[in-house]
Enzyme design. Structure first.
Site, short mmCIF file in Angstrom:
data_model
loop_
_atom_site.label_atom_id
_atom_site.label_comp_id
_atom_site.label_asym_id
_atom_site.label_seq_id
_atom_site.Cartn_x
_atom_site.Cartn_y
_atom_site.Cartn_z
N GLU A 86 1.20 -6.41 -5.36
CA GLU A 86 0.80 -5.64 -6.42
C GLU A 86 1.90 -4.86 -7.08
OE1 GLU A 86 -2.99 -3.56 -5.96
OE2 GLU A 86 -2.04 -1.80 -7.00
N ASP A 145 0.89 -1.18 -0.22
CA ASP A 145 -0.05 -0.09 -0.18
C ASP A 145 0.91 1.15 0.09
OD1 ASP A 145 -2.73 -1.43 0.68
OD2 ASP A 145 -1.23 -2.27 2.17
#
Ligand code: TRH
Length: 409
Positions: A302, A28
């Site tokens: 990610e 994140d």
């Protein structure tokens, strides 16, 4: 440097505020930090990045030798500490509400007082919820959907969902200018770049001496599948040098080598045909270089997953596990885009499936390894395909301009 012009004041830099809550691990913050840096360095924006997990942020700053205090600037980005429970000071709230764009990353929810101030502002900022990356079809339908938000005393605001993605109709992927050229440069003289990498991390040069040694990087979650890969590398007749950056994969390395503690940064471990070199947590740029120099990269989550694609090297994705195996649909959606029907593709697909279900990957590795040259060609093709698409920040700025132009003067 490009300065984006606005209707309000054609010459001033845009003011962006990005709010991030670290759910877990590094992704994140990694994504927000990348976004903030690119906005500042390539588009001359004034960027404030608000992060709740200050310690996690320091992992990204430490390799740059730039530990930051709340309010300090690093690489053009002002770093701020916040917590979702505490409200932000009223004086700050007014200032933030006057930004041009506010990004709440991964649905982290803005402070109520800020939303109220935004709704009372003469020209509220463009409010975006930056979502997680997925290759699933529904992403195209949801990208840029507005969601009306009550602003308390003020007017109703629109919050827009912004979905990154691999295909047209999505928000694209974060990609700094020059990143592909940088990889080409690193890969031009692989032997000397690899030798320099060992010198940089004070690793013995003999690690590269074995003929046809395969270079891997391993950045994964804990899983029995990782252990089975290590076993396969040990028993293989072919040598492998595996770089393991500081992180959760070291748990499996310790298990494999029967160590009671995690191996320290700088350690070299050897068993059978496998040598492991433990690296520190690097800067994002240094990690990119590692991905560039390895023959195959095991990545996760990610951001490392996307960066491995830019490196143009074969990759294995350890997808972030979700409840009810939702992640397996995400995995299949990406594979449908990325891979074809060849024998190499079949080997890759089977490996990714088992890898992500925590199953034994020993035999599958022996089947995958000879396919790496074909997968290398495919990885390069995919890299070029991704490089031709507009990047996420360019798309974001185009959306900002379109929104501003559609507003009454
Ligand atoms: O750390 P991740 O697993 O992150 C995430 C989060 O868990 C998040 O909550 C989840 O939703 C998301 O995955 C899908 O993996 P990721 O995304 O690859 O982030 C790692 C970041 O760390 C990335 O920016 C690359 C960076 N990195 C370095 O800067 N230096 C390093 O040495 C390494 C290994 C990684």
């Amino acid at each position: 440097m490009t300065t984006i012009e606005t209707k309000i004041s054609p010459c001033r830099p845009l003011r962006w505020t990005v709010f991030c809550v670290a759910i877990d691990n590094f992704g994140d913050i990694g994504v927000c930090w990348r976004l903030a840096q690119q906005l500042s360095s390539e588009f001359g924006a004034q960027v404030e990045l608000w992060v709740d997990d200050w310690e996690a942020l320091q992992w990204f700053l430490k390799p740059l030798a730039r530990l930051s205090q709340d309010g300090e600037s690093c690489l053009g980005v002002i770093l701020r500490h916040w917590s979702t429970e505490d409200s932000i000071m009223p004086s700050e709230v007014q200032r933030i509400a006057a930004a041009d764009v506010i990004v709440e990353a991964f649905a982290c929810e803005l402070p109520v007082g800020l939303v109220e101030a935004m709704s009372l502002s003469k020209q509220p900022p463009l409010w975006l919820n930056l979502e997680y990356l997925s290759a699933q079809d529904w992403v195209r339908d949801c990208h840029l959907l507005p969601s009306p938000q009550g602003g308390g005393a003020g007017r109703t605001l629109q919050k827009f969902f912004y979905f990154p993605g691999f295909v047209e109709g999505t928000g694209g992927l974060l990609r700094e200018a020059g990143v592909i050229m940088q990889h080409e440069h690193w890969q031009q003289d692989l032997a000397s770049q690899r030798a320099a990498l060992l010198v940089k991390y004070a690793l013995p040069p003999e690690l590269l001496a074995l003929p046809d040694v395969l270079l891997l990087s391993l950045f994964t979650y804990e899983s029995p599948a990782v252990l089975s890969l290590l076993d396969a590398l040990i028993e293989s007749p072919l040598p492998t040098l595996c770089f393991v950056p500081h992180g959760r994969s070291l748990e499996e390395v310790a298990r494999c080598f029967g160590l009671s503690d995690l191996p320290a940064v700088g350690s070299v471990l050897k068993k059978g045909s496998l040598s492991i070199a433990v690296l520190p947590f690097m800067s994002q740029a240094e990690y990119d270089q590692l991905l560039s120099l390895c023959d195959c990269n095991f990545v996760r989550g990610e951001d490392s997953f996307v960066r491995a694609q830019y490196a143009g090297r074969p990759l294995v994705w350890h997808i972030y596990p979700q409840t009810d195996d939702v992640h397996m649909d995400k995995l299949a959606a990406f594979l449908a885009l990325y891979s074809g029907e060849s024998a190499a593709d079949a080997a890759l697909k089977s490996f990714w499936q088992n890898w992500n279900q925590g199953e034994d990957c020993r035999d599958l590795w022996h089947y995958l390894r000879p396919q790496l040259p074909s997968l290398q060609i495919q990885a390069r093709r995919w890299q070029q395909q991704m490089a031709e698409k507009p990047d996420l920040v360019t798309n974001l700025l185009a959306f900002y301009r379109a929104q501003r132009e559609s507003m009454p003067a």
